[in-house]
Design a protein around this motif. Structure first.
Motif, mmCIF file in Angstrom:
data_model
loop_
_atom_site.group_PDB
_atom_site.id
_atom_site.type_symbol
_atom_site.label_atom_id
_atom_site.label_comp_id
_atom_site.label_asym_id
_atom_site.label_seq_id
_atom_site.Cartn_x
_atom_site.Cartn_y
_atom_site.Cartn_z
ATOM 1 N N GLY A 44 0.811 -1.192 0.000
ATOM 2 C CA GLY A 44 0.000 0.000 0.000
ATOM 3 C C GLY A 44 0.853 1.254 0.000
ATOM 4 N N PHE A 45 0.218 2.410 -0.035
ATOM 5 C CA PHE A 45 0.940 3.669 -0.060
ATOM 6 C C PHE A 45 0.198 4.687 0.784
ATOM 7 N N ILE A 46 0.940 5.411 1.613
ATOM 8 C CA ILE A 46 0.324 6.413 2.458
ATOM 9 C C ILE A 46 -0.010 7.639 1.623
ATOM 10 N N LYS A 47 -0.862 8.492 2.148
ATOM 11 C CA LYS A 47 -1.289 9.655 1.361
ATOM 12 C C LYS A 47 -0.076 10.522 0.995
ATOM 13 N N LEU A 113 -3.718 6.838 17.833
ATOM 14 C CA LEU A 113 -4.300 6.134 16.683
ATOM 15 C C LEU A 113 -4.996 7.101 15.722
ATOM 16 N N GLN A 114 -5.776 8.021 16.255
ATOM 17 C CA GLN A 114 -6.505 8.953 15.404
ATOM 18 C C GLN A 114 -5.547 9.840 14.613
ATOM 19 N N GLU A 115 -4.498 10.304 15.281
ATOM 20 C CA GLU A 115 -3.508 11.140 14.617
ATOM 21 C C GLU A 115 -2.731 10.347 13.553
ATOM 22 N N ALA A 116 -2.431 9.085 13.872
ATOM 23 C CA ALA A 116 -1.710 8.235 12.925
ATOM 24 C C ALA A 116 -2.547 7.994 11.671
ATOM 25 N N ALA A 117 -3.828 7.730 11.880
ATOM 26 C CA ALA A 117 -4.716 7.506 10.743
ATOM 27 C C ALA A 117 -4.803 8.752 9.871
ATOM 28 N N ALA A 118 -4.857 9.911 10.503
ATOM 29 C CA ALA A 118 -4.930 11.164 9.762
ATOM 30 C C ALA A 118 -3.656 11.414 8.957
ATOM 31 N N ALA A 119 -2.543 10.883 9.465
ATOM 32 C CA ALA A 119 -1.259 11.097 8.802
ATOM 33 C C ALA A 119 -1.044 10.185 7.602
ATOM 34 N N VAL A 120 -1.681 9.013 7.588
ATOM 35 C CA VAL A 120 -1.412 8.044 6.517
ATOM 36 C C VAL A 120 -2.597 7.829 5.574
ATOM 37 N N LEU A 121 -3.800 8.249 5.967
ATOM 38 C CA LEU A 121 -4.988 8.052 5.132
ATOM 39 C C LEU A 121 -5.481 9.369 4.554
#
Length: 231
Positions: A44-47, A113-121
């Motif tokens: 996969g690839f992060i945003k 977790l929320q911050e991590a998701a915002a950083a990669v999605l």
């Protein structure tokens, strides 16, 4: 003489797929989610990042030799699908991903977790699948309830001890698949009944489909519990 219709040579615009493949961080010794964006996922690839060139240009160096069979058309389909998937680029996706896999990591909590998701999605609120299996989590934390569209949640083979924690997941009205087996709570009395009573939308628990009989049993059990309290 009938008029000849002009044939357009302009290539059709290809429809975009909803989302790219899961971001795979399994077996990467991730002990904290705070710096997840600094890691390169196995798949996969992060945003903001492009696909690996290996995915854009699949190698045929070690490709297996496919021998013709009696049903050559059917046999060719899996290879066609593989080539199509391998040629996909980020530009063909509306979102880079809707899934994060963090299995088999020494995670003890979900702080960040929320911050991590915002950083990669591209859109963290669109997260549909989260795999936290075989980590070292001891409880179900509120961070999980901040993803309202979550449909699949894997928590099996952790160290979760309180069934009361499962009630938090009742806030996830779209949750359809949940795994908790391999945790201490799975050995507690009425484990399945309690989990299903908290989540009426659940269709699958521990990789086993939830049947109508299961729901009927839960309904009877809940009524019995309420009746016993009144008595």
């Amino acid at each position: 003489m009938p008029a000849i219709k002009a044939v357009s040579t302009t290539p059709k615009k290809q429809a975009k797929l909803p989302a790219g493949p899961p971001l795979d961080y399994c077996f990467m010794d991730v002990g904290s989610l705070k710096n997840l964006s600094e890691l390169k996922p196995v798949n996969g690839f992060i945003k903001g990042q492009a696909f690996s060139s290996q995915l854009n240009k699949p190698s045929t160096a070690n490709a297996p030799v496919i021998k013709p069979t009696a049903n050559a058309e059917t046999s060719a389909k899996p290879m066609q699908q593989l080539q199509t998937a391998a040629a996909v680029t980020p530009l063909q996706f509306e979102l880079n991903s809707q899934a994060i896999k963090l299995a088999n990591n020494p995670l003890t909590n979900l702080a960040g977790l929320q911050e991590a998701a915002a950083a990669v999605l591209d859109e963290p609120a669109e997260l549909r699948w989260l795999d936290l299996s075989q980590c070292q989590l001891t409880n179900i934390q509120d961070e999980l309830t901040r993803f309202p569209k979550l449909q699949m949640l894997y928590l099996h083979a952790n160290q979760i001890t309180k069934l009361s924690d499962v009630k938090k997941l009742g806030k996830l009205s779209g949750l359809q698949k949940l795994t908790l087996h391999g945790n201490p709570i799975a050995e507690l009395p009425h484990y399945k009944l309690q989990v299903l009573s908290c989540m009426p939308t659940l269709r699958e628990l521990d990789f086993v489909a939830v049947s109508k009989l299961d729901r009927d049993t839960v309904s009877v059990w809940v009524k019995a519990q309420h009746g016993g309290r009144k008595a």
